[in-house]
Design an enzyme around this catalytic site. Structure first.
Site, PDB file in Angstrom:
ATOM      1  N   GLN A 175       0.838  -1.209   0.000  1.00 28.09           N
ATOM      2  CA  GLN A 175       0.000   0.000   0.000  1.00 28.09           C
ATOM      3  C   GLN A 175       0.865   1.249   0.000  1.00 28.09           C
ATOM      4  OE1 GLN A 175      -2.664  -0.386   3.328  1.00 28.09           O
ATOM      5  NE2 GLN A 175      -3.834  -2.024   2.354  1.00 28.09           N
ATOM      6  N   ASP A 325      -2.421 -11.501   4.341  1.00 29.59           N
ATOM      7  CA  ASP A 325      -3.833 -11.522   4.748  1.00 29.59           C
ATOM      8  C   ASP A 325      -4.320 -12.929   5.092  1.00 29.59           C
ATOM      9  OD1 ASP A 325      -4.021  -8.803   4.403  1.00 29.59           O
ATOM     10  OD2 ASP A 325      -4.612  -8.963   2.303  1.00 29.59           O
ATOM     11  N   ARG A 356      -4.801  -8.267  14.228  1.00 27.18           N
ATOM     12  CA  ARG A 356      -5.051  -9.658  13.830  1.00 27.18           C
ATOM     13  C   ARG A 356      -4.192 -10.679  14.548  1.00 27.18           C
ATOM     14  NH1 ARG A 356      -5.966  -9.244   7.404  1.00 27.18           N
ATOM     15  NH2 ARG A 356      -8.122  -8.546   7.600  1.00 27.18           N
TER      16      ARG A 356
END
Ligand code: S3P
Length: 445
Positions: A175, A325, A356
């Site tokens: 990103q 992910d 997470r």
């Protein structure tokens, strides 16, 4: 989306999963397709666009910036772009919902346009760090004013005279890399980004596809990416492949539910995204890849997977960017494996839609799985037998925790419940129906 009442769901031990499932389009590629189409001259046609919350936020944002978008059929969108530097000031705040990719990549685009814009997002996105993009983008001449830590809401004053940047990434983040490259599109001269480890290169592939001059060279363990500013991007035809990060859920479900055999066609197999397949193979999974081909510059194949006994493995930190992910669902697979799976170097998981590292550990612990966090490593101790289950998992506004917990409950001894399924909409709107079509027992009570 916050206005919708939380939707509890329960996954129960299920019979063998069988069939073929068509998984949703790649989220990363879908965001980029809309953004580059908005910056191109002329019309682009995108087919197989992911029509999930996150990507629809990007669609709304580029529309607010002056691009013309028309949905001509399911997943088929026509975009009339405004050319690099041609976006207009949005009249209102841009709400990026739950999507870090949308927010960070848009910061890059806005930074090199002479306009004022304000970005915000939901409670999860407003907690996530933005300084990793605002710091380098500040160096090209853009101004950012945000909350502590650079968090959203964030006001941006972009510049029409962006300086080209030569920047080494501090974190291995696609990103951040993409934000800098997108800003560099409207800077004179060469923008250079060095990444310490290779991260997903969809931006590089698509920039080249739209006609930009971009050179990628190996450097040490990572890569050096050089983009020439102010190219003319030309409208293009883009077909978006299936998302391996979404395929991961039916894939792991098929591995852990005894007797299963599932086919998942048209999965994007960009080598910088396939760490999960490699890791599952090391754990003893049988995953066949058939009909390998390319779609719009991206590798694609059909996956066929059968249930298999799994063994614990050590997953090195260097592999993290290629499966960043997929750790929650890998941790579910590890709960069924015999022995310990140690997943190393997961500090980046702490700044995803939820923390997470913590939420994955809590999901497993709530269902009787022996799990530990040691520094930035996650350790799951499996016995080779189905874990107890029976827990209620707090999904914490995180779609991947919600889907991972439901997959877990298909093969534990007792059902697994999640408190809120609404966030599944951000990436995988038909998740429940698709899993049910394979025979998965997922229901509202
Ligand atoms: C993405 C990059 C990754 C990933 C995210 C999508 C992208 O984030 O976790 O879901 O599309 O570039 P980071 O760049 O923060 O690692």
């Amino acid at each position: 989306m916050n206005s919708i009442a939380p939707q509890k769901l329960i996954a129960r031990p299920s019979p063998a999963l069988r069939g073929s499932v068509s998984i949703p389009a790649d989220k990363s590629i879908s965001h980029r397709a809309l953004m580059l189409a908005a910056l191109a001259v002329g019309e682009s046609r995108i087919s197989g666009l992911l029509e999930a919350e996150d990507v629809l936020r990007t669609a709304d944002a580029v529309r607010a910036l002056g691009a013309e978008l028309e949905r001509v059929g399911p997943g088929v969108w026509h975009v009339a772009g405004r050319g690099i530097g041609g976006l207009v000031e949005p009249e209102n705040v841009l709400d990026m919902g739950n999507s870090g990719t949308a927010a960070r990549l848009l910061c890059g685009i806005l930074a090199s346009h002479p306009l004022f814009a304000v970005l915000t997002g939901d409670a999860s996105l407003r907690r996530r760090p933005m300084r990793r993009v605002t710091e380098p983008l500040g160096r090209i001449g853009a101004q950012f004013l945000g909350r502590e830590g650079g968090r959203l809401p964030l006001a941006i004053i972009g510049t029409g005279r962006a300086l080209p940047l030569d920047y080494r990434l501090e974190v291995a983040s696609a990103q951040v890399k993409s934000a800098i490259l997108l800003a560099g599109l409207n800077a004179r001269g060469l923008t250079v980004v060095e990444e310490p480890e290779p991260t997903r290169d969809h931006s590089e592939n698509m920039l080249r596809y739209f006609g930009a001059e971009i050179v990628v060279e190996p450097k040490g363990k990572g890569r050096l990416i050089t983009l020439r500013g102010q190219p003319e991007l030309r409208g293009a035809e883009i077909a978006v492949p299936g998302d391996i990060s979404s395929a991961a859920f039916p894939l792991v479900a098929a591995l852990i539910v005894p007797g299963s055999e599932v086919e998942i066609p048209k999965v994007g197999l960009n080598p910088l995204r396939t760490g999960l397949l490699f890791t599952l193979a090391e754990m003893g999974a049988e995953i066949a890849i058939e009909n390998e081909r390319t779609m719009g510059g991206e590798k694609v194949g059909d996956l066929r997977v059968r249930a298999a006994p799994l063994r614990g493995v050590d997953v090195p930190a260097e592999r993290a960017p290629s499966m960043i992910d997929e750790y929650p669902i890998l941790a579910v697979a590890a709960a069924f494996a015999e022995g310990t799976t140690r997943m190393r170097g997961l500090q980046e998981l702490r700044v995803k839609e939820s923390d997470r590292l913590a939420s994955t550990a809590r999901m497993l612990a709530a269902n009787g799985v022996a799990v530990e966090i040691a520094g930035n490593d996650l350790m799951v101790h499996g016995s080779g037998k189905p874990p107890p289950g029976g827990g209620l998992v707090a999904t914490e506004m995180d779609h991947r925790i919600a889907m991972s917990a439901l997959v877990l409950g298909l093969a534990t001894k007792e059902p697994v419940a999640i408190d809120d399924s609404t966030f599944i909409e951000t990436s995988f709107p038909r998740f429940v129906a698709l899993m049910q079509s394979l025979g998965a027992k997922i229901s509202r009570e």
